[in-house]
Design an enzyme around this catalytic site. Structure first.
Site, PDB file in Angstrom:
ATOM      1  N   PRO A  25       0.739  -1.257  -0.058  1.00  0.00           N
ATOM      2  CA  PRO A  25      -0.070   0.148   0.023  1.00  0.00           C
ATOM      3  C   PRO A  25       1.011   1.331  -0.003  1.00  0.00           C
ATOM      4  O   PRO A  25       1.960   1.222   0.806  1.00  0.00           O
ATOM      5  CB  PRO A  25      -0.871  -0.230   1.154  1.00  0.00           C
ATOM      6  N   THR A  27       0.463   5.400  -0.196  1.00  0.00           N
ATOM      7  CA  THR A  27      -0.337   6.675  -0.223  1.00  0.00           C
ATOM      8  C   THR A  27       0.361   7.678  -0.989  1.00  0.00           C
ATOM      9  O   THR A  27       1.428   7.915  -1.247  1.00  0.00           O
ATOM     10  CB  THR A  27      -0.282   7.440   1.123  1.00  0.00           C
ATOM     11  N   GLN A 103      -6.824  -1.224   1.155  1.00  0.00           N
ATOM     12  CA  GLN A 103      -6.258  -0.707   2.364  1.00  0.00           C
ATOM     13  C   GLN A 103      -7.010   0.443   3.153  1.00  0.00           C
ATOM     14  O   GLN A 103      -7.146   1.397   2.280  1.00  0.00           O
ATOM     15  CB  GLN A 103      -4.813  -0.441   2.633  1.00  0.00           C
ATOM     16  N   HIS A 176      -5.589  -1.675   8.427  1.00  0.00           N
ATOM     17  CA  HIS A 176      -4.155  -1.072   8.720  1.00  0.00           C
ATOM     18  C   HIS A 176      -3.919  -0.913  10.184  1.00  0.00           C
ATOM     19  O   HIS A 176      -4.472   0.150  10.862  1.00  0.00           O
ATOM     20  CB  HIS A 176      -3.909   0.306   7.914  1.00  0.00           C
ATOM     21  N   GLY A 177      -3.320  -1.842  10.803  1.00  0.00           N
ATOM     22  CA  GLY A 177      -3.015  -1.731  12.264  1.00  0.00           C
ATOM     23  C   GLY A 177      -1.510  -1.309  12.421  1.00  0.00           C
ATOM     24  O   GLY A 177      -0.923  -1.934  13.461  1.00  0.00           O
ATOM     25  N   ALA A 178      -0.789  -0.715  11.564  1.00  0.00           N
ATOM     26  CA  ALA A 178       0.483  -0.603  11.503  1.00  0.00           C
ATOM     27  C   ALA A 178       0.803   0.932  11.733  1.00  0.00           C
ATOM     28  O   ALA A 178      -0.046   1.819  11.575  1.00  0.00           O
ATOM     29  CB  ALA A 178       1.507  -1.439  10.312  1.00  0.00           C
ATOM     30  N   HIS A 179       2.336   1.304  11.791  1.00  0.00           N
ATOM     31  CA  HIS A 179       2.593   2.604  11.616  1.00  0.00           C
ATOM     32  C   HIS A 179       2.520   3.500  12.551  1.00  0.00           C
ATOM     33  O   HIS A 179       2.719   4.837  12.003  1.00  0.00           O
ATOM     34  CB  HIS A 179       2.685   2.980  10.105  1.00  0.00           C
ATOM     35  N   TYR A 181      -0.702   4.485  13.355  1.00  0.00           N
ATOM     36  CA  TYR A 181      -1.852   5.122  13.250  1.00  0.00           C
ATOM     37  C   TYR A 181      -2.876   4.496  14.094  1.00  0.00           C
ATOM     38  O   TYR A 181      -2.626   3.770  15.059  1.00  0.00           O
ATOM     39  CB  TYR A 181      -2.308   4.989  11.788  1.00  0.00           C
TER      40      TYR A 181
HETATM   41  C1  LIG Z   1       5.267   6.628  -1.161  1.00  0.00           C
HETATM   42  C2  LIG Z   1       4.801   5.641   0.066  1.00  0.00           C
HETATM   43  C3  LIG Z   1       3.525   5.576   0.555  1.00  0.00           C
HETATM   44  C4  LIG Z   1       3.351   4.695   1.522  1.00  0.00           C
HETATM   45  N1  LIG Z   1       1.807   4.719   2.084  1.00  0.00           N
HETATM   46  C5  LIG Z   1       1.887   3.583   2.769  1.00  0.00           C
HETATM   47  C6  LIG Z   1       0.336   3.325   3.013  1.00  0.00           C
HETATM   48  O1  LIG Z   1      -0.634   4.054   2.617  1.00  0.00           O
HETATM   49  N2  LIG Z   1      -0.074   2.307   3.834  1.00  0.00           N
HETATM   50  C7  LIG Z   1       0.850   1.533   4.447  1.00  0.00           C
HETATM   51  O2  LIG Z   1       0.724   0.534   5.051  1.00  0.00           O
HETATM   52  N3  LIG Z   1       2.174   1.838   4.092  1.00  0.00           N
HETATM   53  C8  LIG Z   1       2.606   2.796   3.333  1.00  0.00           C
HETATM   54  N4  LIG Z   1       3.831   2.802   2.862  1.00  0.00           N
HETATM   55  C9  LIG Z   1       4.878   1.961   3.538  1.00  0.00           C
HETATM   56  C10 LIG Z   1       5.151   0.735   2.574  1.00  0.00           C
HETATM   57  O3  LIG Z   1       4.026   0.135   2.262  1.00  0.00           O
HETATM   58  C11 LIG Z   1       6.223  -0.248   3.170  1.00  0.00           C
HETATM   59  O4  LIG Z   1       6.039  -0.834   4.119  1.00  0.00           O
HETATM   60  C12 LIG Z   1       7.699   0.465   3.258  1.00  0.00           C
HETATM   61  O5  LIG Z   1       7.843   1.271   2.114  1.00  0.00           O
HETATM   62  C13 LIG Z   1       8.818  -0.441   3.034  1.00  0.00           C
HETATM   63  O6  LIG Z   1       8.835  -1.170   2.058  1.00  0.00           O
HETATM   64  P1  LIG Z   1       9.951  -0.772   0.753  1.00  0.00           P
HETATM   65  O7  LIG Z   1      11.321  -1.034   1.590  1.00  0.00           O
HETATM   66  O8  LIG Z   1       9.812  -1.912  -0.252  1.00  0.00           O
HETATM   67  O9  LIG Z   1       9.776   0.510   0.373  1.00  0.00           O
HETATM   68  C14 LIG Z   1       4.168   3.793   2.076  1.00  0.00           C
HETATM   69  C15 LIG Z   1       5.515   3.661   1.604  1.00  0.00           C
HETATM   70  C16 LIG Z   1       5.928   4.737   0.523  1.00  0.00           C
HETATM   71  C17 LIG Z   1       7.362   4.807  -0.075  1.00  0.00           C
END
Ligand SMILES: Cc1cc2nc3c(=O)[nH]c(=O)nc-3n(C[C@H](O)[C@H](O)[C@H](O)COP(=O)(O)O)c2cc1C
Length: 356
Positions: A25, A27, A103, A176-179, A181
């Site tokens: 996912p 954003t 998501q 989405h239960g992560a990060h 939020y």
């Molecule tokens: C531009 C961007 C937007 C993101 N938006 C979301 C989001 O909306 N929801 C989410 O769960 N994670 C979001 N993430 C996190 C990613 O899903 C992922 O967990 C994180 O970038 C690590 O993966 P990678 O090393 O392949 O980039 C976002 C990451 C990026 C780069």
């Protein structure tokens, strides 16, 4: 795991994935009007399906018009117009042989007044994130502690958004239960200091997630998927371990596994990092206590890292690599040498520059 694992099919409930690769996912903050993403942002997702990803997640869709939004230009799935905008995108993704999963999230305390139409910021407890808001350069506002009314109201937002996704034809829905939020802040004692039935013990801190999952499950038809994303990290509290130790994490995963969830998505900074002072990574620690299909994400950027990440998971998700390289899945298949992108490389995601 043999070398062909990455491009072998995988049974996910009643679906057969053609390989083990998904678009994480992401954003994009492109919804200028009506909470509908820009057309090129929608088409970007279809092209990732065309390139061979087996799952395409949407950006995190915000769940209500009161307090759920945390960034400018976020999308919703609550009105007929929003649902209609996604319908052809979902169909095109499916026509390319991928699953489309929406998501959804509530930003909780990762928000500020201007982006929320009702000017309200809520969280389990009135505690700000550690870092300043990168978009405003200011500290986040102190959130209001959620009342029982707020809790019901927010759950309704998740339910209505899930109904929107079902109407739009999505194969699945992710909570989405992560990060850092809202749901994540309930799970962690770092941000949840409530004295009622939603705070304190792990059972209590899990209660809000459980309520959301069950309420959403009630409106999702049996043939669709329900996934849950979880992490030990929070975007506005970088460096903080949200859970104390392996045991606490595993207790949460065990509870999650008893709920009507079809897969768990574990988000990490780096899939390979050992966690909680052990010599195991997050996927291995999670796998020990659940039989549910497991997705893993975090710096998976080429064939070697993807195969390696699958040692303890079933599906790999990529964000930055798949964002910046429209041919990523095919490049991985051919074993091409690929770059490991850094966070700042992904900032283009938030501009109005169409991505290939
Ligand atoms: C531009 C961007 C937007 C993101 N938006 C979301 C989001 O909306 N929801 C989410 O769960 N994670 C979001 N993430 C996190 C990613 O899903 C992922 O967990 C994180 O970038 C690590 O993966 P990678 O090393 O392949 O980039 C976002 C990451 C990026 C780069």
């Amino acid at each position: 795991m043999n070398k062909d694992n990455l491009f072998s099919p995988f049974n996910l409930k009643n679906y057969v994935l053609k390989n083990r690769i998904g678009v994480a996912p992401m954003t994009r903050m492109s919804s200028i009007k009506d909470s509908v993403p820009r057309q090129d942002v929608l088409e970007f997702l279809v092209r990732r399906a065309e390139n061979g990803a087996a799952i395409v997640y949407t950006e995190a869709i915000v769940t209500d018009y009161e307090s759920a939004q945390g960034y400018p230009g976020q999308a919703r799935m609550l009105t007929q117009r929003q649902i209609d905008a996604w319908k052809p995108v979902v169909k095109a993704i499916q026509d390319k042989g991928a699953l489309a999963i929406m998501q959804m999230f509530h930003c909780g305390r990762v928000a500020w007044e201007e982006v929320n139409p009702a000017n309200r910021i809520i969280a389990p407890s009135p505690i700000q994130p550690k870092q300043n808001n990168r978009l405003t350069g200011k500290p986040y506002p102190i959130p209001d502690e959620m009342t029982p009314f707020d809790i019901d109201h927010v759950i309704t937002g998740f339910v209505e958004t899930a109904k929107g996704a079902v109407a739009a034809g999505f194969d699945g829905i992710e909570i989405h239960g992560a990060h850092g939020y809202l749901i994540n802040t309930f799970l962690s004692a770092y941000s949840n200091q409530r004295k009622d039935a939603y705070g304190g013990t792990i059972e209590n801190r899990f209660r809000f997630a459980k309520d959301v999952i069950r309420a959403v499950h009630d409106v999702v038809p049996e043939d669709r998927l329900l996934t849950f994303r979880i992490s030990n990290w929070s975007a506005p509290d970088m460096g903080v371990s949200l859970f104390e130790n392996k045991e606490e994490w595993q207790e949460l995963i065990k509870r999650l596994s008893k709920e009507p969830v079809d897969a768990i998505s574990v988000s990490t900074y780096h899939y390979r990092d050992n966690a909680f002072g052990t010599n195991q990574n997050m996927a291995a620690i999670t796998r020990e206590v659940t039989d549910l299909p497991l997705m893993i994400c975090g710096q998976i950027f080429d064939r070697t890292s993807a195969e390696d990440a699958l040692k303890d998971a079933d599906i790999v998700l990529s964000a930055k690599s798949i964002l910046l390289n429209p041919n990523w899945v095919e490049d991985v298949r051919s074993g091409k040498e690929l770059p490991l992108y850094q966070s700042q490389d992904a900032n283009v995601a938030y501009t109005d520059k169409p991505l290939p």
